[in-house]
Design a protein around this motif. Sequence first.
Motif, PDB file in Angstrom:
ATOM      1  N   ARG A 277     -17.648 -28.366   2.251  1.00 58.52           N
ATOM      2  CA  ARG A 277     -16.550 -27.538   2.745  1.00 58.52           C
ATOM      3  C   ARG A 277     -16.344 -27.830   4.230  1.00 58.52           C
ATOM      4  NH1 ARG A 277     -16.684 -21.367   1.502  1.00 58.52           N
ATOM      5  NH2 ARG A 277     -18.207 -21.406   3.192  1.00 58.52           N
ATOM      6  N   PRO A 278     -15.183 -27.482   4.783  1.00 59.63           N
ATOM      7  CA  PRO A 278     -14.990 -27.647   6.234  1.00 59.63           C
ATOM      8  C   PRO A 278     -16.058 -26.896   7.018  1.00 59.63           C
ATOM      9  CG  PRO A 278     -12.896 -27.186   5.146  1.00 59.63           C
ATOM     10  CD  PRO A 278     -13.958 -27.022   4.102  1.00 59.63           C
ATOM     11  N   ALA A 279     -16.444 -27.464   8.153  1.00 56.88           N
ATOM     12  CA  ALA A 279     -17.593 -26.944   8.897  1.00 56.88           C
ATOM     13  C   ALA A 279     -17.368 -25.531   9.426  1.00 56.88           C
ATOM     14  CB  ALA A 279     -17.928 -27.882  10.065  1.00 56.88           C
ATOM     15  N   GLU A 280     -16.138 -25.118   9.586  1.00 50.67           N
ATOM     16  CA  GLU A 280     -15.871 -23.791  10.131  1.00 50.67           C
ATOM     17  C   GLU A 280     -15.648 -22.745   9.036  1.00 50.67           C
ATOM     18  OE1 GLU A 280     -16.081 -22.912  13.271  1.00 50.67           O
ATOM     19  OE2 GLU A 280     -16.571 -24.954  13.877  1.00 50.67           O
ATOM     20  N   SER A 281     -15.868 -23.103   7.777  1.00 51.09           N
ATOM     21  CA  SER A 281     -15.651 -22.145   6.687  1.00 51.09           C
ATOM     22  C   SER A 281     -16.683 -21.030   6.776  1.00 51.09           C
ATOM     23  CB  SER A 281     -15.746 -22.838   5.332  1.00 51.09           C
ATOM     24  OG  SER A 281     -14.775 -23.855   5.223  1.00 51.09           O
ATOM     25  N   PRO A 282     -16.257 -19.781   6.786  1.00 55.98           N
ATOM     26  CA  PRO A 282     -17.220 -18.675   6.911  1.00 55.98           C
ATOM     27  C   PRO A 282     -17.995 -18.454   5.622  1.00 55.98           C
ATOM     28  CG  PRO A 282     -15.014 -17.809   6.592  1.00 55.98           C
ATOM     29  CD  PRO A 282     -14.858 -19.307   6.721  1.00 55.98           C
TER      30      PRO A 282
ATOM     31  N   GLN B 205     -15.918 -34.573 -12.527  1.00 55.37           N
ATOM     32  CA  GLN B 205     -14.990 -33.470 -12.480  1.00 55.37           C
ATOM     33  C   GLN B 205     -14.910 -32.972 -11.047  1.00 55.37           C
ATOM     34  OE1 GLN B 205     -16.264 -30.480 -15.222  1.00 55.37           O
ATOM     35  NE2 GLN B 205     -15.694 -31.647 -17.027  1.00 55.37           N
ATOM     36  N   ALA B 206     -13.728 -32.513 -10.671  1.00 52.04           N
ATOM     37  CA  ALA B 206     -13.566 -31.958  -9.330  1.00 52.04           C
ATOM     38  C   ALA B 206     -14.355 -30.667  -9.221  1.00 52.04           C
ATOM     39  CB  ALA B 206     -12.095 -31.703  -9.049  1.00 52.04           C
ATOM     40  N   PRO B 207     -15.180 -30.502  -8.176  1.00 48.52           N
ATOM     41  CA  PRO B 207     -15.980 -29.276  -8.052  1.00 48.52           C
ATOM     42  C   PRO B 207     -15.102 -28.076  -7.774  1.00 48.52           C
ATOM     43  CG  PRO B 207     -16.191 -30.624  -6.077  1.00 48.52           C
ATOM     44  CD  PRO B 207     -15.411 -31.435  -7.069  1.00 48.52           C
ATOM     45  N   ALA B 208     -15.451 -26.977  -8.395  1.00 50.39           N
ATOM     46  CA  ALA B 208     -14.701 -25.741  -8.175  1.00 50.39           C
ATOM     47  C   ALA B 208     -15.082 -25.145  -6.819  1.00 50.39           C
ATOM     48  CB  ALA B 208     -14.994 -24.750  -9.292  1.00 50.39           C
ATOM     49  N   GLU B 209     -14.127 -24.508  -6.193  1.00 53.09           N
ATOM     50  CA  GLU B 209     -14.383 -23.842  -4.919  1.00 53.09           C
ATOM     51  C   GLU B 209     -15.383 -22.714  -5.142  1.00 53.09           C
ATOM     52  OE1 GLU B 209     -14.045 -23.236  -0.844  1.00 53.09           O
ATOM     53  OE2 GLU B 209     -13.234 -24.850  -2.092  1.00 53.09           O
ATOM     54  N   PRO B 210     -16.468 -22.641  -4.348  1.00 53.38           N
ATOM     55  CA  PRO B 210     -17.464 -21.599  -4.574  1.00 53.38           C
ATOM     56  C   PRO B 210     -16.892 -20.218  -4.338  1.00 53.38           C
ATOM     57  CG  PRO B 210     -17.882 -22.721  -2.501  1.00 53.38           C
ATOM     58  CD  PRO B 210     -16.798 -23.492  -3.189  1.00 53.38           C
TER      59      PRO B 210
END
Length: 460
Positions: free
Chosen positions: A241-246, A50-55
């Motif tokens: 997640r992208p490396a710059e995600s806060p 299943q596609a993981p949900a965005e935290p």
Amino acid sequence: MLIDRRTLAGVLAGSLLGAAVPATAAVAPAPSVAAPDSATAASAQVASPQAPAEPSFGTTLELEELVAAVLARNAGLAAMAAAVRAARARVDQATALEDPIASATLAPLSLGGGTRLGYEVRASQRIPYPGKRKLRGEVAGDEATVAAEALQATRVELAARAVSLYADYYLNARELEVNAEHLALLGAFKEVATARYAAGLVPQQAPIQAEVEAARMLHHEIELRATGREIVAALDALLHRPAESPLPPTPATLPAGGPPVVEHGTPRLQEVTERPELRAQSAEVAARQGELELARRARQPDFEAMAGYSSMWDTPEHRVTVGVGVSLPIRRARIRAEVAGAQARLEQAEADLERLTDTFRAEAVSAVAHREEMAHLVELYRDRVLPAAHDQVAAARASFESGEESMLGLIAAERSLRDAQQQYHEAVAGFVRARAAEARSLGELPGQQNAAATPPPAER
């Protein structure tokens, strides 16, 4: 009997089908060998991708939420879960019969003139000696268990990594706070020194010394912020997640309102055997035992059921044939070599199980000892070092304002307090890592323990 050449394909197809039916009907259905149930939480989570949900985090980043998000989203776990599903699919493959073989032969000289068409069709099915298919399924099931337990072991490792990064993230934020607090404190010292210099009570170097120390701390702030970006990038990698995600900040304490004394205790050595690595190795031993038994059963013959039809017999009763074949396991040297190899692999797996058990027991003792060491260090800094360091700064400042202490002495007292605060936060972060290491040594998921055992905050 004359057969029109245009109907030749239809005759051959019908004969093949008719011959294959009695052969395959004589074969017993495959025994049902299900993949063994795993005691791990991971086994229940690999049924389908299943596609993981965005935290979704709150205003502060809680440890339990971070660990749960890492376990739900990490790309490495998704790859291993797919490997577990592939291993479980091999159970059915191992217990399935080989595909039947159908063949057709034609007498080419019968194609000319008015002679009867001569052809034969055959179908055969290889049938292993009773018990071999079930044993192969058990071996494949044990290997699927190895894969499932390896997945759970990776989950534990990832959780421990997430806890360690969380402790780094917490420590980085607290160090920035300490740095900002002491920049303000040095600013106050400089104001006092400037006023006393204007009054001719201290030399000019006193406010300069405070300014130099503040400049060093400004540089340290830049270093801390760069480190913080690296930690966030590492956490984002774990979270896929992208490396710059806060990320939201951690709570100021881990957590607030803990008990006055950190828990102490002895290692629960009996729980070491619940480590997924040991369960995986136990399954490996079982698989190698099954492999050895299969090698020994190579001395038992396999069978082949056959059915055929030949148009070249004049007597109709002779045209349909059935038969049985049997393998002849006469290559004894090959069988002995297979048994010897399987026996050696079993002994290797058993030795590895004993080695891992000894290693993990020692690791559990070490982990508990380290956790207790960090607990005592937290208590020492919280209850004794920090209060004394605060008193030392207050006394040095009073002495400086009364002319009894130099600016260097005041800065030394400030450094001592700063070091004590940083070392206290390092001890708290170290305690969190030590608890994670203890949980990992017992096969538990780090970051999921009762948070009540975390040390309380120190008073500022």
